[in-house]
Design a protein around this motif. Structure first.
Motif, PDB file in Angstrom:
ATOM      1  N   GLN A 167      31.090   6.220 -20.393  1.00 25.62           N
ATOM      2  CA  GLN A 167      30.902   6.570 -19.040  1.00 25.62           C
ATOM      3  C   GLN A 167      31.601   5.452 -18.079  1.00 25.62           C
ATOM      4  O   GLN A 167      32.361   5.644 -17.108  1.00 25.62           O
ATOM      5  CB  GLN A 167      29.608   6.763 -18.626  1.00 25.62           C
ATOM      6  CG  GLN A 167      29.076   8.209 -19.170  1.00 25.62           C
ATOM      7  CD  GLN A 167      27.608   8.166 -18.552  1.00 25.62           C
ATOM      8  OE1 GLN A 167      26.863   7.446 -18.137  1.00 25.62           O
ATOM      9  NE2 GLN A 167      27.178   9.396 -19.046  1.00 25.62           N
ATOM     10  N   THR A 168      31.362   3.950 -18.695  1.00 21.45           N
ATOM     11  CA  THR A 168      31.928   2.890 -18.129  1.00 21.45           C
ATOM     12  C   THR A 168      33.256   2.794 -17.858  1.00 21.45           C
ATOM     13  O   THR A 168      34.045   2.475 -17.228  1.00 21.45           O
ATOM     14  CB  THR A 168      31.484   1.451 -18.684  1.00 21.45           C
ATOM     15  OG1 THR A 168      29.639   1.736 -18.565  1.00 21.45           O
ATOM     16  CG2 THR A 168      31.649   0.457 -17.982  1.00 21.45           C
ATOM     17  N   LYS A 169      33.854   3.267 -19.283  1.00 24.20           N
ATOM     18  CA  LYS A 169      35.393   3.293 -19.358  1.00 24.20           C
ATOM     19  C   LYS A 169      35.791   4.386 -18.407  1.00 24.20           C
ATOM     20  O   LYS A 169      36.832   4.290 -17.503  1.00 24.20           O
ATOM     21  CB  LYS A 169      35.946   3.646 -20.610  1.00 24.20           C
ATOM     22  CG  LYS A 169      35.725   2.560 -21.668  1.00 24.20           C
ATOM     23  CD  LYS A 169      35.929   2.792 -23.208  1.00 24.20           C
ATOM     24  CE  LYS A 169      35.616   1.823 -24.280  1.00 24.20           C
ATOM     25  NZ  LYS A 169      36.156   2.209 -25.468  1.00 24.20           N
ATOM     26  N   ILE A 170      35.379   5.513 -18.258  1.00 25.73           N
ATOM     27  CA  ILE A 170      35.834   6.536 -17.475  1.00 25.73           C
ATOM     28  C   ILE A 170      35.635   6.089 -16.023  1.00 25.73           C
ATOM     29  O   ILE A 170      36.795   6.469 -15.137  1.00 25.73           O
ATOM     30  CB  ILE A 170      34.923   7.812 -17.629  1.00 25.73           C
ATOM     31  CG1 ILE A 170      35.367   8.500 -18.958  1.00 25.73           C
ATOM     32  CG2 ILE A 170      35.068   8.691 -16.503  1.00 25.73           C
ATOM     33  CD1 ILE A 170      34.108   9.704 -19.365  1.00 25.73           C
ATOM     34  N   GLU A 171      34.559   5.486 -15.616  1.00 24.34           N
ATOM     35  CA  GLU A 171      34.491   4.997 -14.220  1.00 24.34           C
ATOM     36  C   GLU A 171      35.314   4.197 -13.731  1.00 24.34           C
ATOM     37  O   GLU A 171      36.100   4.042 -12.769  1.00 24.34           O
ATOM     38  CB  GLU A 171      32.857   4.312 -14.138  1.00 24.34           C
ATOM     39  CG  GLU A 171      32.821   4.053 -12.753  1.00 24.34           C
ATOM     40  CD  GLU A 171      31.618   2.899 -12.519  1.00 24.34           C
ATOM     41  OE1 GLU A 171      31.108   2.549 -11.437  1.00 24.34           O
ATOM     42  OE2 GLU A 171      31.178   2.340 -13.444  1.00 24.34           O
ATOM     43  N   GLY A 172      35.672   3.121 -14.810  1.00 20.36           N
ATOM     44  CA  GLY A 172      36.710   2.202 -14.358  1.00 20.36           C
ATOM     45  C   GLY A 172      38.059   2.822 -14.368  1.00 20.36           C
ATOM     46  O   GLY A 172      38.675   2.461 -13.335  1.00 20.36           O
ATOM     47  N   LEU A 186      43.655   9.464 -22.813  1.00 16.99           N
ATOM     48  CA  LEU A 186      43.601   8.273 -23.310  1.00 16.99           C
ATOM     49  C   LEU A 186      41.981   8.100 -24.059  1.00 16.99           C
ATOM     50  O   LEU A 186      42.138   7.613 -25.452  1.00 16.99           O
ATOM     51  CB  LEU A 186      43.375   7.398 -22.327  1.00 16.99           C
ATOM     52  CG  LEU A 186      43.133   5.828 -22.584  1.00 16.99           C
ATOM     53  CD1 LEU A 186      44.415   5.228 -23.218  1.00 16.99           C
ATOM     54  CD2 LEU A 186      43.008   4.859 -21.291  1.00 16.99           C
ATOM     55  N   LEU A 187      40.953   8.865 -23.600  1.00 11.07           N
ATOM     56  CA  LEU A 187      39.698   8.654 -24.330  1.00 11.07           C
ATOM     57  C   LEU A 187      39.178   9.705 -25.278  1.00 11.07           C
ATOM     58  O   LEU A 187      38.183   9.590 -25.953  1.00 11.07           O
ATOM     59  CB  LEU A 187      38.680   8.333 -23.135  1.00 11.07           C
ATOM     60  CG  LEU A 187      38.995   7.108 -22.316  1.00 11.07           C
ATOM     61  CD1 LEU A 187      37.815   6.962 -21.265  1.00 11.07           C
ATOM     62  CD2 LEU A 187      38.872   5.794 -22.987  1.00 11.07           C
ATOM     63  N   SER A 195      34.358  14.716 -14.913  1.00 10.45           N
ATOM     64  CA  SER A 195      33.754  15.245 -13.747  1.00 10.45           C
ATOM     65  C   SER A 195      32.307  14.814 -13.345  1.00 10.45           C
ATOM     66  O   SER A 195      32.044  14.526 -12.247  1.00 10.45           O
ATOM     67  CB  SER A 195      33.603  16.835 -13.668  1.00 10.45           C
ATOM     68  OG  SER A 195      33.130  17.223 -12.632  1.00 10.45           O
ATOM     69  N   LYS A 196      31.513  14.705 -14.488  1.00  9.96           N
ATOM     70  CA  LYS A 196      29.996  14.422 -14.252  1.00  9.96           C
ATOM     71  C   LYS A 196      29.945  12.886 -13.765  1.00  9.96           C
ATOM     72  O   LYS A 196      29.068  12.608 -13.050  1.00  9.96           O
ATOM     73  CB  LYS A 196      29.354  14.545 -15.438  1.00  9.96           C
ATOM     74  CG  LYS A 196      27.958  14.321 -15.468  1.00  9.96           C
ATOM     75  CD  LYS A 196      27.183  14.657 -16.586  1.00  9.96           C
ATOM     76  CE  LYS A 196      27.572  13.847 -18.063  1.00  9.96           C
ATOM     77  NZ  LYS A 196      26.803  14.313 -19.078  1.00  9.96           N
ATOM     78  N   VAL A 197      30.760  11.992 -14.480  1.00 11.69           N
ATOM     79  CA  VAL A 197      31.146  10.551 -14.266  1.00 11.69           C
ATOM     80  C   VAL A 197      31.506  10.225 -12.656  1.00 11.69           C
ATOM     81  O   VAL A 197      31.011   9.725 -12.019  1.00 11.69           O
ATOM     82  CB  VAL A 197      31.662   9.909 -15.213  1.00 11.69           C
ATOM     83  CG1 VAL A 197      31.970   8.583 -14.596  1.00 11.69           C
ATOM     84  CG2 VAL A 197      31.197   9.912 -16.384  1.00 11.69           C
ATOM     85  N   ASN A 198      32.548  11.305 -12.153  1.00 12.10           N
ATOM     86  CA  ASN A 198      32.979  11.168 -11.130  1.00 12.10           C
ATOM     87  C   ASN A 198      32.092  11.506  -9.998  1.00 12.10           C
ATOM     88  O   ASN A 198      32.015  10.888  -9.047  1.00 12.10           O
ATOM     89  CB  ASN A 198      34.263  12.023 -11.104  1.00 12.10           C
ATOM     90  CG  ASN A 198      35.078  11.749  -9.651  1.00 12.10           C
ATOM     91  OD1 ASN A 198      35.193  10.579  -9.217  1.00 12.10           O
ATOM     92  ND2 ASN A 198      36.004  12.780  -9.275  1.00 12.10           N
ATOM     93  N   LYS A 199      31.259  12.424 -10.325  1.00 12.24           N
ATOM     94  CA  LYS A 199      30.241  12.828  -9.106  1.00 12.24           C
ATOM     95  C   LYS A 199      29.024  11.833  -9.205  1.00 12.24           C
ATOM     96  O   LYS A 199      28.610  11.438  -7.972  1.00 12.24           O
ATOM     97  CB  LYS A 199      29.528  14.130  -9.687  1.00 12.24           C
ATOM     98  CG  LYS A 199      30.452  15.355  -9.476  1.00 12.24           C
ATOM     99  CD  LYS A 199      29.782  16.558 -10.227  1.00 12.24           C
ATOM    100  CE  LYS A 199      30.837  17.977 -10.003  1.00 12.24           C
ATOM    101  NZ  LYS A 199      30.142  19.196 -10.415  1.00 12.24           N
TER     102      LYS A 199
END
Length: 212
Positions: A167-172, A186-187, A195-199
């Motif tokens: 989740q941290t990688k996606i957020e970055g 990439l991941l 989408s869940k992390v983006n929200k």
């Protein structure tokens, strides 16, 4: 005759190459060289396995598909197993599985009659092992569902643990303006996870997220 080895694990948390040393030892003992290795982390209960089908596309008639166990290529239901088996049979590919001793005979040159007898025997054995693998898959899914139902009833169910590192990688990457498709490629995660992390990153519930 060429040999192609296929390694599979169900999830990204599992080591798909766990059996590589064992397959290498088997190949060395039987005087065969593995031309290529195909590895993926996908469920054996689905036909959506790009590496397996890439192997089948490359292999020619008479080549060997080498696996540790039959369940590495199939935990499929009957219809999907028949589809996969038909593709393998039509291409003339021979399945050699460490847990199916009769299939080891395909490594040695045999006359046409013996090869037909072996093919018939192995087809029957493959069907049996594939059916057992499917039953094991369904039994485990049923036990898992029963366990979740009991845990929910008792108020103990918390769902699958979240992968905080992912989740941290996606957020970055989202903060850097990367697209969903770029992050997914990439991941190797799902668009639903992105989408869940983006929200969540748009709220104060996510560490380091921008405030509303």
């Amino acid at each position: 005759m060429r040999a192609y080895a296929y390694l599979r694990a169900s999830t990204k948390d599992q080591d798909a190459e766990r059996a590589k040393e064992q397959l290498t030892g088997f190949a060395d003992e039987n005087g065969i060289k593995v031309s290529s290795w195909f590895t993926e982390n996908e469920s054996g209960s689905t036909l959506k396995r790009p590496e397996l089908f890439r192997l089948l596309e490359i292999a020619d008639s008479g080549d060997i598909l080498l696996v540790e166990q039959v369940d590495r290529i199939s935990r499929l239901d009957n219809a999907d197993w028949e589809t996969l088996k038909s593709i393998i049979s039509d291409k003339g590919i021979k399945i050699v599985s460490l847990d199916l001793p009769t299939s080891h005979r395909f490594i040695d040159g045999t006359d046409k009659f013996t090869e037909r007898m072996l093919s018939a025997l192995n087809s029957m054995m493959l069907d049996m092992l594939a059916a057992m693998a499917r039953k094991d898959y369904e039994d485990r899914r049923r036990r898992q569902s029963q366990g979740i139902a009991i845990a929910k009833k008792e108020g103990r169910y918390r769902g699958r643990p979240e992968d905080k590192v992912l989740q941290t990688k996606i957020e970055g990457l989202l903060n850097d303006g990367k697209s969903y498709s770029y992050i997914q490629g990439l991941l190797g995660c799902s668009r639903h996870t992105i989408s869940k992390v983006n929200k969540r990153r748009r709220t104060s519930d996510f560490p380091g997220s921008p405030q509303n």
